[in-house]
Enzyme design. Sequence first.
Site, PDB file in Angstrom:
ATOM      1  N   HIS A  89       0.822  -1.218   0.000  1.00 48.12           N
ATOM      2  CA  HIS A  89       0.000   0.000   0.000  1.00 48.12           C
ATOM      3  C   HIS A  89       0.850   1.261   0.000  1.00 48.12           C
ATOM      4  O   HIS A  89       0.293   2.369  -0.053  1.00 48.12           O
ATOM      5  CB  HIS A  89      -0.984  -0.003   1.177  1.00 48.12           C
ATOM      6  N   SER A 128       4.753   2.117   7.889  1.00 46.89           N
ATOM      7  CA  SER A 128       4.373   1.093   6.910  1.00 46.89           C
ATOM      8  C   SER A 128       5.535   0.789   5.977  1.00 46.89           C
ATOM      9  O   SER A 128       6.181   1.701   5.448  1.00 46.89           O
ATOM     10  CB  SER A 128       3.178   1.580   6.079  1.00 46.89           C
TER      11      SER A 128
END
Length: 639
Positions: free
Chosen positions: A463, A588
Amino acid sequence: MGNLSCRSRFKLIVKRAGLAAVLATGFLLTVSASAAEKLITADEIKKISPNAKKEFIEAIIAAEPELKDAGITTRLRMAHFLAQVMTETGGLKRIDENMNYNFKTLIRVFSRKTVSEAKALKIANQPRVIANWVYGGRLGNHGRDTDDGWNYRGSGFMQLTGRKNFAVRGKDVGLPLEESPELARKAKEGLLAAIAYWKASKINAAADNNDKKRVRILVNGPAAHGYEQSIFFFDTAWSRVFKAKAGSGFEVGETLANTETFNEAATFDDIMKEGGLLSEGFETDADPIAERAAAIKQFQNELGLDETGQLDEATKEQLLDPREWRYLDQSDMTLARPSADLDQTVAIKLQTANQVEDGAVPVEPSEGTGETLSNPNFAPEDAQAVAEAKGIYAEYEIGHVDGDPNLFEPHSVIEPDTRAAVLDTTGFPSRAIVQILFETKTREQHLCTGTLISPNTVLTAGHCIHSGTRTGEPYQNFRIFPGRNLGAAPFGRCLGVNAFILSGWSSSATPDESRYCLGAIKLNCNVGETTGWLGVRTIGDDESIDTIVQGYAADRAPTGRQWTSEDKLRILWELKGFYQNDTFGGTSGAPVFAKGALDTIIGVHTNGLHGGDEPWKSNNAFTRITPERLALLQTWIAN
């Protein structure tokens, strides 16, 4: 007639010129069947599938109001709807997935990644055990040690599979399918769920065009598994039932499928090819008739049927069973059937503001030279962009608040906050950990973390590269800062020029495939020769690991600093791992280490706490590196 509606103009044309003029205009008149002439009757359903169960037939006949509300009011739409529900239910014979596989069928249908021969021997002919093994850690289910695989097995007239899909479809039809999954296996409720899905997915438009492949894609997904079986059921429905209704007033002016011929033998050849029983192009072999007979005998032997070598009714019925296509996405590369494994590579050409066209090593660590720049300060444009950037969260994290980012709270720090700052990022491995700056199509700036795993390859979360799902898109203008420390970029800046992600991340219909949140960015420079790079390894199912996550977090001041957090591996799924290391937006894509081995990655951090289900609501998580994925990383490095 300029101010008249289309309907009013149509009526006026009919009044003035009659039906012939209507046809000449190209208008499409869709008229529902009258009480005397139903679109489908119980006897006609039996013509399509003689062994269809009475209760399922009665459910379809009783659902006329719901079918009408969904716009299934023409013979072409009804033919396509029936073809799909019959494909999903093996001809209306059962609306719960048949999980009773013998050893031979387990070995043929599943990949060795999913069911090894040893595992197949242990679980064969045990439906509940098989369901929990193959489905337990997928599709929102809570693991193989739960009963989710069995409870949320394929169910309904257009089969729902997995806890997540039960929840979504239940919301669509106003039924508590997640809380009471047995409802989906009841005739009335299962049919209502299928009709609701048909309507929500706007499948009528594809049916009106007689676009069989598009209809199947909308039902099953991009791979269109079961397409050959759906061809059989549509051609059977059209030739035996709906073609005879021509002139009954269901469609006027529409191009129908009457010119098509139903080649049943060729359709079953295609089904056997897709199932790995026949090879592509077998028709040109020396003796295709004998080859076909041998393949049929093999299939009959596998299922305990009479070995006639002929396509008798019992053999056809088994070839039409959803078992033959449901697991094609997990098939072995050695089978004749094509593979659509979600752990395949999707390559992306990245767009940058200053596009550079510059352009196998094993995944082993290297410390590099460690030489820093004489002037490590950020360029002004980079400093401004970084100052405006925010961490990014995957849609599967914010989805539990209906996708509203203003309501989403990133609960990734599990109190007490044990993160420690990395004050010097010029040492190894910190210098091989990078901050990733990128932007969306709307020019919003975002941050992630990544890790060099070769001189010019950065491993990160999926992502951080692509927004996910088949309707998503890749991000752009990737700038990579190895070892960034506050306002300093001691090893300079590189640009991302290409990227790879797992196909499971970009081909999903819904934004919940966190298991495939993995990717890599290729750089326009070989900065890893200076910073070094980290190794990557797999972890065993029984390993006891103290975990360390090291990456950039957007919530701590001053910004632009690496932070480390320690915990332990608490839960390990086939493709996902869970811990309580403290993280935040911007982390992330960060590397996950086993304590004591900070030169080798065992996973990639992807998300924090979210949702109301365990283990997600109590743990942060990472994408697991499997042997198959390790092999993919090596190809990403080499390209």
